[in-house]
Design an enzyme around this catalytic site. Structure first.
Site, PDB file in Angstrom:
ATOM      1  N   GLU A   8      65.202 -56.519  91.853  1.00 56.49           N
ATOM      2  CA  GLU A   8      64.090 -56.013  91.048  1.00 56.49           C
ATOM      3  C   GLU A   8      63.967 -54.492  91.153  1.00 56.49           C
ATOM      4  O   GLU A   8      63.411 -53.850  90.257  1.00 56.49           O
ATOM      5  CB  GLU A   8      62.767 -56.643  91.497  1.00 56.49           C
ATOM      6  N   TYR A  12      40.927 -44.035  73.974  1.00 57.15           N
ATOM      7  CA  TYR A  12      41.844 -45.101  74.379  1.00 57.15           C
ATOM      8  C   TYR A  12      43.294 -44.775  74.081  1.00 57.15           C
ATOM      9  O   TYR A  12      44.188 -45.266  74.768  1.00 57.15           O
ATOM     10  CB  TYR A  12      41.443 -46.468  73.818  1.00 57.15           C
ATOM     11  N   VAL A  48      52.337 -55.759  92.414  1.00 56.04           N
ATOM     12  CA  VAL A  48      51.446 -55.544  91.275  1.00 56.04           C
ATOM     13  C   VAL A  48      50.101 -55.034  91.780  1.00 56.04           C
ATOM     14  O   VAL A  48      49.456 -54.198  91.155  1.00 56.04           O
ATOM     15  CB  VAL A  48      51.306 -56.846  90.454  1.00 56.04           C
ATOM     16  N   GLU A  49      49.685 -55.504  92.956  1.00 56.03           N
ATOM     17  CA  GLU A  49      48.421 -55.055  93.547  1.00 56.03           C
ATOM     18  C   GLU A  49      48.411 -53.543  93.766  1.00 56.03           C
ATOM     19  O   GLU A  49      47.408 -52.873  93.481  1.00 56.03           O
ATOM     20  CB  GLU A  49      48.189 -55.770  94.886  1.00 56.03           C
ATOM     21  N   LYS A 100      52.383 -59.950  85.182  1.00 55.41           N
ATOM     22  CA  LYS A 100      53.833 -59.816  85.241  1.00 55.41           C
ATOM     23  C   LYS A 100      54.434 -61.093  84.635  1.00 55.41           C
ATOM     24  O   LYS A 100      54.575 -62.105  85.323  1.00 55.41           O
ATOM     25  CB  LYS A 100      54.284 -59.613  86.689  1.00 55.41           C
TER      26      LYS A 100
END
Length: 125
Positions: free
Chosen positions: A21, A53, A72-73, A98
Protein backbone atom coordinates in the site's frame (compact mmCIF):
# COMPACT_ATOMS: atom_id res chain seq x y z
CA UNK A 1 -26.51 26.69 13.16
CA UNK A 2 -25.96 26.68 9.44
CA UNK A 3 -23.75 24.08 7.78
CA UNK A 4 -21.73 24.07 4.58
CA UNK A 5 -21.52 20.60 3.04
CA UNK A 6 -19.03 18.81 0.83
CA UNK A 7 -20.25 15.32 -0.01
CA UNK A 8 -18.50 12.36 -1.65
CA UNK A 9 -15.28 14.26 -2.41
CA UNK A 10 -12.86 11.71 -3.87
CA UNK A 11 -9.10 12.07 -3.44
CA UNK A 12 -6.10 9.87 -4.24
CA UNK A 13 -3.40 9.43 -1.61
CA UNK A 14 -0.83 7.05 -0.18
CA UNK A 15 -2.64 5.33 2.68
CA UNK A 16 -2.25 1.96 4.33
CA UNK A 17 -0.21 -0.16 6.71
CA UNK A 18 0.94 -2.88 4.31
CA UNK A 19 4.16 -2.52 2.33
CA UNK A 20 2.35 -2.84 -1.00
CA UNK A 21 0.00 0.00 0.00
CA UNK A 22 2.96 2.31 0.55
CA UNK A 23 3.85 2.05 -3.18
CA UNK A 24 0.45 2.99 -4.66
CA UNK A 25 -2.14 5.72 -4.43
CA UNK A 26 -5.57 4.74 -3.15
CA UNK A 27 -8.94 6.42 -3.27
CA UNK A 28 -10.56 7.98 -0.21
CA UNK A 29 -14.08 9.41 -0.27
CA UNK A 30 -14.99 12.14 2.18
CA UNK A 31 -18.05 13.94 3.50
CA UNK A 32 -17.68 17.19 5.43
CA UNK A 33 -20.19 19.24 7.36
CA UNK A 34 -18.83 22.60 8.56
CA UNK A 35 -20.62 25.04 10.85
CA UNK A 36 -20.84 28.68 9.90
CA UNK A 37 -23.36 31.50 9.87
CA UNK A 38 -24.44 32.02 6.25
CA UNK A 39 -26.78 34.98 6.84
CA UNK A 40 -24.29 37.70 5.83
CA UNK A 41 -23.32 35.80 2.68
CA UNK A 42 -26.97 35.24 1.79
CA UNK A 43 -27.90 38.88 2.43
CA UNK A 44 -25.03 40.27 0.34
CA UNK A 45 -24.70 37.35 -2.10
CA UNK A 46 -20.99 37.53 -1.24
CA UNK A 47 -18.70 34.50 -1.12
CA UNK A 48 -16.26 36.24 1.23
CA UNK A 49 -18.87 35.98 4.02
CA UNK A 50 -19.09 32.20 4.03
CA UNK A 51 -16.96 29.08 3.75
CA UNK A 52 -15.71 28.68 0.17
CA UNK A 53 -16.32 25.00 -0.53
CA UNK A 54 -14.37 25.17 -3.81
CA UNK A 55 -11.28 26.49 -2.00
CA UNK A 56 -11.72 23.96 0.82
CA UNK A 57 -12.09 21.10 -1.69
CA UNK A 58 -8.96 22.22 -3.54
CA UNK A 59 -7.01 22.35 -0.27
CA UNK A 60 -8.17 18.84 0.61
CA UNK A 61 -6.98 17.60 -2.80
CA UNK A 62 -3.55 19.18 -2.26
CA UNK A 63 -3.32 17.75 1.25
CA UNK A 64 -4.17 14.27 -0.04
CA UNK A 65 -1.64 14.47 -2.88
CA UNK A 66 1.14 15.41 -0.45
CA UNK A 67 0.18 12.97 2.34
CA UNK A 68 1.59 9.56 3.24
CA UNK A 69 -0.29 8.09 6.20
CA UNK A 70 -0.72 4.54 7.37
CA UNK A 71 -4.06 5.09 9.09
CA UNK A 72 -7.25 6.74 7.89
CA UNK A 73 -7.55 8.01 11.47
CA UNK A 74 -4.28 9.96 11.14
CA UNK A 75 -5.28 11.35 7.74
CA UNK A 76 -8.64 12.55 9.12
CA UNK A 77 -7.18 14.07 12.28
CA UNK A 78 -4.45 16.04 10.50
CA UNK A 79 -6.81 17.21 7.77
CA UNK A 80 -9.45 18.37 10.25
CA UNK A 81 -6.86 20.38 12.18
CA UNK A 82 -5.51 21.94 8.98
CA UNK A 83 -8.96 22.93 7.69
CA UNK A 84 -10.04 24.40 11.01
CA UNK A 85 -6.85 26.47 11.21
CA UNK A 86 -6.58 27.63 7.58
CA UNK A 87 -10.28 28.37 7.02
CA UNK A 88 -11.32 29.37 10.54
CA UNK A 89 -13.85 26.56 10.82
CA UNK A 90 -15.08 26.42 14.43
CA UNK A 91 -16.78 23.01 14.14
CA UNK A 92 -16.79 20.22 11.61
CA UNK A 93 -17.72 16.62 11.18
CA UNK A 94 -15.75 14.62 8.66
CA UNK A 95 -16.30 11.10 7.35
CA UNK A 96 -13.39 9.49 5.52
CA UNK A 97 -14.07 6.21 3.72
CA UNK A 98 -11.59 3.82 2.14
CA UNK A 99 -13.51 1.85 -0.51
CA UNK A 100 -12.36 -1.70 -1.19
CA UNK A 101 -10.21 -2.01 1.92
CA UNK A 102 -12.31 -4.93 3.14
CA UNK A 103 -13.62 -7.03 0.22
CA UNK A 104 -16.92 -7.79 1.96
CA UNK A 105 -17.65 -4.11 2.67
CA UNK A 106 -18.37 -1.22 0.33
CA UNK A 107 -16.00 0.90 2.40
CA UNK A 108 -14.43 1.26 5.84
CA UNK A 109 -13.47 4.49 7.52
CA UNK A 110 -13.88 6.94 10.35
CA UNK A 111 -16.16 9.81 11.28
CA UNK A 112 -14.74 12.52 13.52
CA UNK A 113 -16.22 15.66 15.06
CA UNK A 114 -13.89 18.50 16.01
CA UNK A 115 -14.51 21.91 17.53
CA UNK A 116 -17.48 23.41 19.30
CA UNK A 117 -20.77 24.72 18.02
CA UNK A 118 -20.80 27.11 20.97
CA UNK A 119 -18.06 29.17 19.31
CA UNK A 120 -20.23 29.82 16.25
CA UNK A 121 -22.18 33.05 16.65
CA UNK A 122 -25.93 32.66 16.50
CA UNK A 123 -26.51 36.40 16.65
CA UNK A 124 -27.93 38.16 13.57
CA UNK A 125 -25.24 39.48 11.23
Amino acid sequence: MDRVLIEALAVETVIGVYDWERTIRQRLVMDLEMATDIRAAAADDDLTHTLDYAAISARIQTFAEESHFELVEAFAERLAALLREEFGIPWLTMTVRKPGAVPEAAAVGVRIVRGSLETVSDAPA
